[in-house]
Design an enzyme around this catalytic site. Structure first.
Site, PDB file in Angstrom:
ATOM      1  N   LEU A 168       0.196   3.317  -2.552  1.00 29.22           N
ATOM      2  CA  LEU A 168       0.653   3.629  -3.513  1.00 29.22           C
ATOM      3  C   LEU A 168       1.824   4.598  -4.575  1.00 29.22           C
ATOM      4  O   LEU A 168       1.235   5.819  -3.547  1.00 29.22           O
ATOM      5  CB  LEU A 168       0.048   2.860  -3.995  1.00 29.22           C
ATOM      6  CG  LEU A 168      -0.450   1.990  -3.786  1.00 29.22           C
ATOM      7  CD1 LEU A 168      -1.948   1.099  -4.768  1.00 29.22           C
ATOM      8  CD2 LEU A 168       0.435   0.706  -4.267  1.00 29.22           C
ATOM      9  N   HIS A 169       2.703   4.076  -5.251  1.00 24.97           N
ATOM     10  CA  HIS A 169       2.263   5.263  -5.983  1.00 24.97           C
ATOM     11  C   HIS A 169       2.661   5.097  -7.139  1.00 24.97           C
ATOM     12  O   HIS A 169       2.703   3.496  -7.369  1.00 24.97           O
ATOM     13  CB  HIS A 169       4.704   5.667  -5.465  1.00 24.97           C
ATOM     14  CG  HIS A 169       5.488   4.638  -5.862  1.00 24.97           C
ATOM     15  ND1 HIS A 169       5.667   3.799  -6.700  1.00 24.97           N
ATOM     16  CD2 HIS A 169       6.435   4.054  -4.214  1.00 24.97           C
ATOM     17  CE1 HIS A 169       6.664   2.797  -5.664  1.00 24.97           C
ATOM     18  NE2 HIS A 169       6.916   2.972  -4.676  1.00 24.97           N
ATOM     19  N   LYS A 198      13.985  -2.500  -8.614  1.00 23.21           N
ATOM     20  CA  LYS A 198      14.077  -1.706  -7.319  1.00 23.21           C
ATOM     21  C   LYS A 198      14.725  -2.613  -6.237  1.00 23.21           C
ATOM     22  O   LYS A 198      15.646  -2.987  -5.699  1.00 23.21           O
ATOM     23  CB  LYS A 198      13.356  -0.784  -7.067  1.00 23.21           C
ATOM     24  CG  LYS A 198      13.866  -0.383  -5.898  1.00 23.21           C
ATOM     25  CD  LYS A 198      13.364   1.196  -5.353  1.00 23.21           C
ATOM     26  CE  LYS A 198      12.285   0.499  -4.133  1.00 23.21           C
ATOM     27  NZ  LYS A 198      12.790   0.783  -2.759  1.00 23.21           N
ATOM     28  N   ASP A 199      13.565  -3.640  -5.709  1.00 26.05           N
ATOM     29  CA  ASP A 199      14.116  -4.962  -4.890  1.00 26.05           C
ATOM     30  C   ASP A 199      14.997  -5.710  -4.868  1.00 26.05           C
ATOM     31  O   ASP A 199      14.525  -7.138  -5.608  1.00 26.05           O
ATOM     32  CB  ASP A 199      12.644  -4.522  -4.042  1.00 26.05           C
ATOM     33  CG  ASP A 199      12.123  -3.989  -3.601  1.00 26.05           C
ATOM     34  OD1 ASP A 199      12.629  -3.345  -2.908  1.00 26.05           O
ATOM     35  OD2 ASP A 199      10.883  -3.724  -3.761  1.00 26.05           O
ATOM     36  N   GLY A 259       0.712  -0.975   0.448  1.00 21.46           N
ATOM     37  CA  GLY A 259       0.408   0.381   0.165  1.00 21.46           C
ATOM     38  C   GLY A 259       0.721   1.147  -0.090  1.00 21.46           C
ATOM     39  O   GLY A 259       2.047   1.315  -0.367  1.00 21.46           O
ATOM     40  N   GLN A 308       7.668  -9.212   8.386  1.00 21.26           N
ATOM     41  CA  GLN A 308       9.095  -8.967   7.032  1.00 21.26           C
ATOM     42  C   GLN A 308       9.606  -7.589   8.081  1.00 21.26           C
ATOM     43  O   GLN A 308      10.628  -6.613   7.817  1.00 21.26           O
ATOM     44  CB  GLN A 308       8.765  -8.931   5.858  1.00 21.26           C
ATOM     45  CG  GLN A 308       7.659  -7.918   5.597  1.00 21.26           C
ATOM     46  CD  GLN A 308       7.233  -7.766   4.295  1.00 21.26           C
ATOM     47  OE1 GLN A 308       6.335  -8.775   3.498  1.00 21.26           O
ATOM     48  NE2 GLN A 308       7.914  -6.954   3.503  1.00 21.26           N
ATOM     49  N   ARG A 320       8.528   4.647   1.454  1.00 19.70           N
ATOM     50  CA  ARG A 320       9.093   5.358   2.710  1.00 19.70           C
ATOM     51  C   ARG A 320       9.704   6.694   2.275  1.00 19.70           C
ATOM     52  O   ARG A 320      10.236   7.247   3.000  1.00 19.70           O
ATOM     53  CB  ARG A 320      10.325   4.201   3.264  1.00 19.70           C
ATOM     54  CG  ARG A 320       9.857   3.472   3.662  1.00 19.70           C
ATOM     55  CD  ARG A 320      11.131   2.392   4.195  1.00 19.70           C
ATOM     56  NE  ARG A 320      10.479   1.278   4.581  1.00 19.70           N
ATOM     57  CZ  ARG A 320      10.160  -0.132   5.235  1.00 19.70           C
ATOM     58  NH1 ARG A 320      10.237  -0.362   3.804  1.00 19.70           N
ATOM     59  NH2 ARG A 320       9.620  -1.046   5.684  1.00 19.70           N
ATOM     60  N   HIS A 324       3.893   1.315  -8.025  1.00 21.33           N
ATOM     61  CA  HIS A 324       3.300   0.559  -7.840  1.00 21.33           C
ATOM     62  C   HIS A 324       2.214   0.735  -9.449  1.00 21.33           C
ATOM     63  O   HIS A 324       2.014  -0.839  -9.896  1.00 21.33           O
ATOM     64  CB  HIS A 324       2.549   0.601  -6.702  1.00 21.33           C
ATOM     65  CG  HIS A 324       3.253   0.612  -6.187  1.00 21.33           C
ATOM     66  ND1 HIS A 324       3.695   1.636  -4.697  1.00 21.33           N
ATOM     67  CD2 HIS A 324       4.137  -0.679  -5.218  1.00 21.33           C
ATOM     68  CE1 HIS A 324       4.534   0.581  -3.181  1.00 21.33           C
ATOM     69  NE2 HIS A 324       4.684  -0.148  -3.750  1.00 21.33           N
ATOM     70  N   SER A 338       9.799   5.473  -3.684  1.00 24.25           N
ATOM     71  CA  SER A 338       9.778   4.133  -2.391  1.00 24.25           C
ATOM     72  C   SER A 338       8.298   5.160  -1.400  1.00 24.25           C
ATOM     73  O   SER A 338       8.366   6.160  -1.836  1.00 24.25           O
ATOM     74  CB  SER A 338      10.638   4.403  -1.689  1.00 24.25           C
ATOM     75  OG  SER A 338      10.763   2.871  -0.998  1.00 24.25           O
TER      76      SER A 338
END
Length: 295
Positions: free
Chosen positions: A33-34, A149-150, A31, A61, A187, A37, A185
């Site tokens: 979202l950017h 990215k991940d 969630g 996690q 974050r 996503h 991100s």
């Protein structure tokens, strides 16, 4: 678009699609979202008959002292964005739906998951692999979409899928960046204006890595040490990880750079832990440029 909070209702909703042999695309998210996503959702929409996006902040996690409680959440906003992106179903379960009792069974990819980010966040990849395996079991997608990215996360999930024989195609989608280079991100919302400026040091460091490889640097240790110094010149940066590895295995590479070089950065700016990387293909300059801009 339907918003469904329970496993039973989601399975009932998707049963008809499976009965008609329609393809199902899954976009797993936490969630807030950017555009990254939404790019995943758009790719899933192009590839599949039915698109399911999950929104679930997965508690297992997160390690002690991490931001599970404060992780940004806005379900109404996310649902609106996913509807506009053409998603058919949003699976937004409460924690008790996914974990009715504290879980006693976990999925691990121990070698890949213990390297790099896994060494900094020991619980992270076990939590990711466990919840993604549950989502695959619940949704039974044809394809599942993850952001490049991940990078290490994609490798962990691909290995899990191969080892456990999940009948799902993993589709990695290139990193989406702001116009100034910062990788998107959820974050990023934590960043103050000053930290936002400082965080550009990550994409600048990746460009510096490319330049050094083009200049003929061969030593992974020398490249890693230079990048560490380069990032540390930014006073607001707190380095968790600077790693130069083989892009195909994420293993250390010995005394010389491999044909495909992974440079992975995990750096804190205030409350935000930011992850970024580049893959540099030393055998194909054109591919190198594409990889670098994609992240």
């Amino acid at each position: 678009m339907k918003v469904i909070p329970t496993i039973h209702a989601l399975r009932a909703e998707l049963a008809a699609a499976r009965g008609r042999e329609r393809t199902i695309g899954l976009v797993p998210t936490m969630g807030y979202l950017h555009e990254g996503h939404l790019t995943l959702a758009g790719r899933a929409r192009r590839d599949n008959d039915v698109v399911v996006a999950s929104i679930f902040v997965n508690p297992i996690q997160f390690g002690p002292g991490e931001d599970y409680e404060s992780y940004p959440r806005d379900l109404d906003r996310d649902v609106s964005l996913l509807a506009a992106a053409g998603v058919d179903v949003v699976f937004a379960p409460p924690v008790r739906e996914i974990y009715p009792t504290p879980p006693k069974t976990f999925v691990e990819v121990p070698h890949i998951g213990s390297l790099l980010e896994g060494a900094v966040r020991p619980a992270y990849f076990r939590g990711v692999a466990t919840v993604v395996s549950k989502l695959f079991n619940i949704v039974q997608p044809t394809r599942a979409y993850f952001g490049e990215k991940d990078y290490q996360q994609v490798m962990v999930i691909r290995q899990m899928v191969a080892d456990l024989s999940f009948p799902v195609e993993i589709v990695p989608v290139p990193t989406v960046r702001e116009s100034d280079g910062l990788a998107l991100s959820s974050r990023n919302v934590y960043l103050t204006p000053e930290e936002r400026r400082a965080s550009l040091r990550l994409s600048q460091a990746l460009a510096e890595a490319q330049a050094m490889v083009r200049r003929g640097v061969e030593s992974p240790a020398a490249l890693e040490a230079h990048l560490r110094r380069y990032i540390a010149e930014e006073p607001l940066a707190r380095i968790d990880l600077v790693a130069v590895r083989d892009a195909d295995t994420i293993e250390e590479t010995g005394d010389r750079l491999p044909g495909r070089v992974l440079v992975l950065l995990f750096v804190r700016f205030g409350k935000a832990q930011l992850l970024d990387h580049v893959v540099i293909d030393r055998g194909d300059p054109a591919a190198e440029g594409l990889r670098a801009t994609g992240g």
